[in-house]
Scaffold this active site. Structure first.
Site, PDB file in Angstrom:
ATOM      1  N   SER A  68       0.796  -1.236   0.000  1.00  3.51           N
ATOM      2  CA  SER A  68       0.000   0.000   0.000  1.00  3.51           C
ATOM      3  C   SER A  68       0.823   1.278   0.000  1.00  3.51           C
ATOM      4  O   SER A  68       0.253   2.377  -0.111  1.00  3.51           O
ATOM      5  CB  SER A  68      -0.952   0.011   1.205  1.00  3.51           C
ATOM      6  OG  SER A  68      -2.064  -0.818   0.962  1.00  3.51           O
ATOM      7  N   LYS A  71       0.171   3.873  -2.602  1.00  2.00           N
ATOM      8  CA  LYS A  71      -0.790   4.974  -2.480  1.00  2.00           C
ATOM      9  C   LYS A  71      -0.123   6.333  -2.298  1.00  2.00           C
ATOM     10  O   LYS A  71      -0.786   7.366  -2.427  1.00  2.00           O
ATOM     11  CB  LYS A  71      -1.755   4.697  -1.328  1.00  2.00           C
ATOM     12  CG  LYS A  71      -2.626   3.451  -1.532  1.00  2.00           C
ATOM     13  CD  LYS A  71      -3.593   3.252  -0.381  1.00  2.00           C
ATOM     14  CE  LYS A  71      -4.507   2.050  -0.583  1.00  2.00           C
ATOM     15  NZ  LYS A  71      -3.876   0.771  -0.216  1.00  2.00           N
ATOM     16  N   SER A 128      -5.975   3.493   4.553  1.00  2.00           N
ATOM     17  CA  SER A 128      -5.375   2.766   3.430  1.00  2.00           C
ATOM     18  C   SER A 128      -6.440   2.091   2.561  1.00  2.00           C
ATOM     19  O   SER A 128      -6.288   0.951   2.131  1.00  2.00           O
ATOM     20  CB  SER A 128      -4.367   1.720   3.933  1.00  2.00           C
ATOM     21  OG  SER A 128      -3.540   1.272   2.874  1.00  2.00           O
ATOM     22  N   LYS A 234       2.894   6.535   5.091  1.00  2.65           N
ATOM     23  CA  LYS A 234       2.070   5.441   4.570  1.00  2.65           C
ATOM     24  C   LYS A 234       2.652   4.084   4.943  1.00  2.65           C
ATOM     25  O   LYS A 234       3.843   3.842   4.782  1.00  2.65           O
ATOM     26  CB  LYS A 234       1.958   5.540   3.046  1.00  2.65           C
ATOM     27  CG  LYS A 234       0.898   4.622   2.467  1.00  2.65           C
ATOM     28  CD  LYS A 234      -0.494   5.081   2.856  1.00  2.65           C
ATOM     29  CE  LYS A 234      -1.537   3.993   2.686  1.00  2.65           C
ATOM     30  NZ  LYS A 234      -1.442   2.912   3.672  1.00  2.65           N
TER      31      LYS A 234
END
Length: 394
Positions: A68, A71, A128, A234
């Site tokens: 993730s 992102k 997320s 993140k």
């Protein structure tokens, strides 16, 4: 650039800087085991955000699944669209059936459900949300495939040499990879949009707050709550990628970005990133020079609707120094066009700031850009300006 075509201002500043060249020598020792900041990570890197100087690295260019952390690029394209005026945080985004069908981390969007861009960003940055990422991708580019093409194009523009995206959320896919060094690059670029930490630095919030089914968001990056100064960025996890994190912390005007990939568990991941931050804030400091967008010099615009324009910095400019070093002499030089010809685009480089050691080695180079776009003046405007100039001279 030809130096005789530019206006140069040089002056001497007295301070000590731990230059990227010196850092490169130190990081080589770190890779050999002088410092074991991230022993359990498959790869890692730590940089100072303003200068981009590398403070530590381990297998930083190895291609790995980013999960993730993907992102970060999705959020970057969203923030850039907002800055260009193509998108507003208050715009409503409609969820397609495909976006709603995404598994893994999600904010449980329903087909046809509408949320503002701001709430979608909350869902991506805090929870997320894979569904929110696809919904935003489709909103911006029509299809996720078209959005992914933009992601890869932006990665190339940023010099991310070991990255290829296949989707907008990081769900497992063949040929979807990045590296710790590339993740640091896109993380640094995202942080140039100062508003992003409003989302990435929030520990908990709600979506659908005023409805019958509010949805509680809790940040997947627990360092936001438990490490002083952390306000992003993140997390990522898949069975293949293991536990990944790009984290950022700011103390005393110094912002650091630390990336780890392939960690065995959340506790180890957070502990190793904390250790990296501890080292950075204990051993380094920055000397702020310019704020983002601060005018550095004024130059003449030939045949422009505006006769003059400010040359400004695209981001905050600082000098990285090693704590405890004795003061030394460095030179700052501003090299800029005496005049530029209209039209001028906002992304046109019109000068540089050079930082050099006393023996002439370049430590840092910062591009300068026009404060505003300047269109070309029409003949009537040029004639009026010329006539006025002649009358004043008499």
């Amino acid at each position: 650039m030809k130096r005789n075509g530019y206006l140069a201002l040089c002056f001497v500043m007295c301070f000590t800087i731990f230059s990227p060249m010196a850092i490169a020598k130190e990081k080589a020792g770190q890779q050999k085991g002088d410092n074991h900041f991230a022993p359990q990570a498959s790869s890692a890197v730590m940089i100072e955000a303003d200068t981009g100087s590398v403070l530590y690295e381990k297998n930083a260019n190895e291609k790995m699944p980013p999960a993730s952390i993907t992102k970060v690029m999705t959020m970057l394209l969203i923030m850039e669209a907002v800055e260009r005026g193509e998108l507003k945080l208050t715009d409503k985004v409609r969820t397609s059936e495909r976006a709603a069908s995404m598994g893994g981390s999600q904010i449980f969007l329903q087909p046809g459900e509408e949320m503002t861009v701001e709430d979608m960003l909350k869902g991506i940055a805090i929870a997320s949300g894979n569904d929110a990422s696809v919904a935003m991708a489709e909103h911006l580019a029509g299809t996720e495939e078209s959005f992914v093409a933009r992601m890869n194009e932006r990665a190339q523009q940023l010099g991310m040499k070991n990255t290829h995206f296949v989707n907008s959320n990081g769900l497992p896919a063949e040929n979807h990879y990045s590296s710790a060094a590339d993740i640091a690059i896109m993380s640094r670029e995202l942080l140039k949009h100062e508003g992003i930490t409003k989302f990435t630095g929030t520990y908990q919030d709600y979506l659908r707050k005023d409805t019958e089914s509010p949805f509680w968001l809790v940040n997947t990056n627990k360092l936001v709550r438990f490490y002083e100064g952390v306000d992003g960025l993140k997390t990522g996890y898949t069975g293949e990628a293991k536990y990944c994190l790009t984290a950022t912390a700011k103390r005393n005007n110094m912002r650091v970005i630390a990336v780890v990939m392939g960690e065995p568990d959340v506790k180890t991941r957070n502990n190793e990133v904390s250790t990296m931050f501890n080292y950075a804030f204990t051993h380094f400091q920055v000397m702020p020079m310019y704020k983002k967008g601060e005018p550095v010099r004024t130059l003449v615009v030939d045949k422009g609707q505006k006769p003059q324009i400010n040359a400004v910095t695209p981001h905050a400019v600082s000098l990285l120094m090693k704590k405890g070093e004795s003061a030394d002499t460095f030179q700052k030089e501003i090299v800029i066009n005496e005049a530029v010809q209209a039209p001028i685009a906002k992304d046109q480089i019109i000068g540089h700031i050079f930082i050099r050691t006393k023996d002439g080695k370049e430590v840092n180079r910062i591009d300068l850009f026009p404060e505003d776009q300047v269109d070309k003046a029409n003949m009537w405007e040029i004639l009026k300006r010329t006539t006025k100039s002649v009358l004043i001279s008499y």
